[in-house]
Scaffold this motif. Sequence first.
Motif, PDB file in Angstrom:
ATOM      1  N   ASP A 122       0.827  -1.204   0.000  1.00  0.00           N
ATOM      2  CA  ASP A 122       0.000   0.000   0.000  1.00  0.00           C
ATOM      3  C   ASP A 122       0.864   1.258   0.000  1.00  0.00           C
ATOM      4  N   ASP A 123       2.013   1.204   0.691  1.00  0.00           N
ATOM      5  CA  ASP A 123       2.943   2.338   0.658  1.00  0.00           C
ATOM      6  C   ASP A 123       3.461   2.548  -0.767  1.00  0.00           C
TER       7      ASP A 123
ATOM      8  N   GLN B 135       2.068   1.704  -3.564  1.00  0.00           N
ATOM      9  CA  GLN B 135       1.002   2.204  -4.431  1.00  0.00           C
ATOM     10  C   GLN B 135       0.704   3.676  -4.110  1.00  0.00           C
ATOM     11  N   ALA B 136       0.776   4.047  -2.827  1.00  0.00           N
ATOM     12  CA  ALA B 136       0.512   5.438  -2.434  1.00  0.00           C
ATOM     13  C   ALA B 136       1.589   6.364  -3.010  1.00  0.00           C
ATOM     14  N   ARG B 137       2.882   5.941  -2.934  1.00  0.00           N
ATOM     15  CA  ARG B 137       3.951   6.785  -3.483  1.00  0.00           C
ATOM     16  C   ARG B 137       3.807   6.901  -5.000  1.00  0.00           C
TER      17      ARG B 137
ATOM     18  N   LYS C 198       0.985   6.881  -6.655  1.00  0.00           N
ATOM     19  CA  LYS C 198      -0.079   7.857  -6.915  1.00  0.00           C
ATOM     20  C   LYS C 198       0.416   9.271  -6.624  1.00  0.00           C
ATOM     21  N   ASP C 199       1.268   9.434  -5.588  1.00  0.00           N
ATOM     22  CA  ASP C 199       1.836  10.755  -5.294  1.00  0.00           C
ATOM     23  C   ASP C 199       2.630  11.272  -6.493  1.00  0.00           C
TER      24      ASP C 199
ATOM     25  N   VAL D  40      -6.043  -1.207   0.132  1.00  0.00           N
ATOM     26  CA  VAL D  40      -6.650  -0.198  -0.724  1.00  0.00           C
ATOM     27  C   VAL D  40      -6.710  -0.791  -2.125  1.00  0.00           C
TER      28      VAL D  40
ATOM     29  N   SER E 244      -7.453  -0.563  -5.612  1.00  0.00           N
ATOM     30  CA  SER E 244      -7.636   0.593  -6.505  1.00  0.00           C
ATOM     31  C   SER E 244      -8.816   0.486  -7.457  1.00  0.00           C
TER      32      SER E 244
ATOM     33  N   ARG F  24      -9.207   8.589   2.553  1.00  0.00           N
ATOM     34  CA  ARG F  24      -7.923   9.089   3.053  1.00  0.00           C
ATOM     35  C   ARG F  24      -7.911   9.172   4.572  1.00  0.00           C
TER      36      ARG F  24
END
Length: 461
Positions: free
Chosen positions: A195-196, A198-200, A202-203, A312, A314, A339
């Motif tokens: 998840d980290d 995937q989050a980075r 998306k960032d 999460v 997607s 979020r």
Amino acid sequence: MRYISTRGTAPVLGFSEAMMTGLARDGGLYVPEAVPVLSHAEIAAMAGLPYEDVAFRVMRPFVGEAFDDDTFRGLIGLAYAGFGHAARAPLVQLGPNHFLLELFHGPTLAFKDFAMQLIGRLMQAALAQSGERITIVGATSGDTGSAAIEAFRGLPNVDVVILFPHGRVSDVQRRQMTTPVEPNVHALAVEGDFDDCQARLKDMFNDFAFRDEVRLAGVNSINWARVLAQVVYYFSAATALGAPHRPVDFTVPTGNFGDIFAGSIARAMGLPIGRLVIATNQNDILHRALTTGAYVMQGVHPSISPSMDIQVSSNFERALFYAYDRDAGAVAQLMAELRSGGFAISQGALQALRGLYASGRASEAETAATIARALAQSGELLCPHSAVGVKVAEEHVGAHPMVTLATAHPAKFPDAVQAATGLRPALPARMADLFDRPERVTRVPNDLAALQALVRERIAR
Ligand SMILES: *Cc1c(COP(=O)(O)O)cnc(C)c1O
């Protein structure tokens, strides 16, 4: 064919642009403006055709003007030529009315090859037309990364950067990402979970200056072209088992919801799918969401089916978009609530989702027991992800044929399979030297600025 964002405010794009863009600029995911419906006769005519012919017929209406028919046919042919089975996606029978769809005969032994091998060719063709150079960045729980690297290594005009969670992928998965020698391949071990990663990712996409500077392109299952390629095997399998003359059920080991969402597109195109069953491991946010109506994050618990260790999911955003009657504002609102930990699905949308999907979960012990039982009862050696599917499918086998998607080869997860059965599955001969090749990997903190600096440095070669 035009593509719109699930959050309603990104530009409307054609097929090629949607494929090259990946994540929409409003943070949403692209979906087709309208899903084309095939006639009963068109579907019936697919029975028994070579996989590539089914692929052309299913995908053609979505591609529009992006590629002419001969080019598109040629690229499909190249994409699947390297598979280790003439049927590409063969069916085997597990028990009465229960079949396994083997999606692990591609070059990296997981179903991700079906989409990635095709996208690699389609992107290469699109870049050859435009002369552009792109940076593909992907986040992986193990299989997407290896499939993407296999599809893009050595291609001109493309760098491929893969973020995987350090220490949380299997040795085979890691080695498939770290042993390719081509200089355009960059495997990054991120200090965090999937998840980290995937989050980075998306960032990076949401930092428009960076996105434009490095010409970022995405190949995660948020990319519509990947979902599309996965629609095909629902048609090839169902028509082999009697569709459209009778309905067929499917159970799908699920993580990021891309594979099962492809099944719902097949159904929207007219394929008579009865039940479409979401199978989760102990990371069961989707099963809980369908059961309770609350989509609430709980932290990831590493399992023996690591490619599904996700909370999460997607592509669930695409399912929500349709369940909320294409209300992009409502979807944007839910994603904002996510979020801060989660959201409640409205009664109407929950009813719509339950009409489309059933669900179930398998614990670690149940997964291992299913691997052992399938071997004893049918001689099939299942990977842990496929075993999650088989266990949940058995709770849902009814009057129609049930097809469980076998998402990876057992040799990709030899420790879990050996622990369950005592047998250590061997890698196919074509990759038998995987453990002799040197590895090349960079460890990075779970930090956006550090990742961006590294990407800039690598693509400046
Ligand atoms: C990616 C993957 C899954 C999950 O598929 P989603 O499309 O993310 O739901 C399941 N099993 C295996 C082996 C995978 O690689």
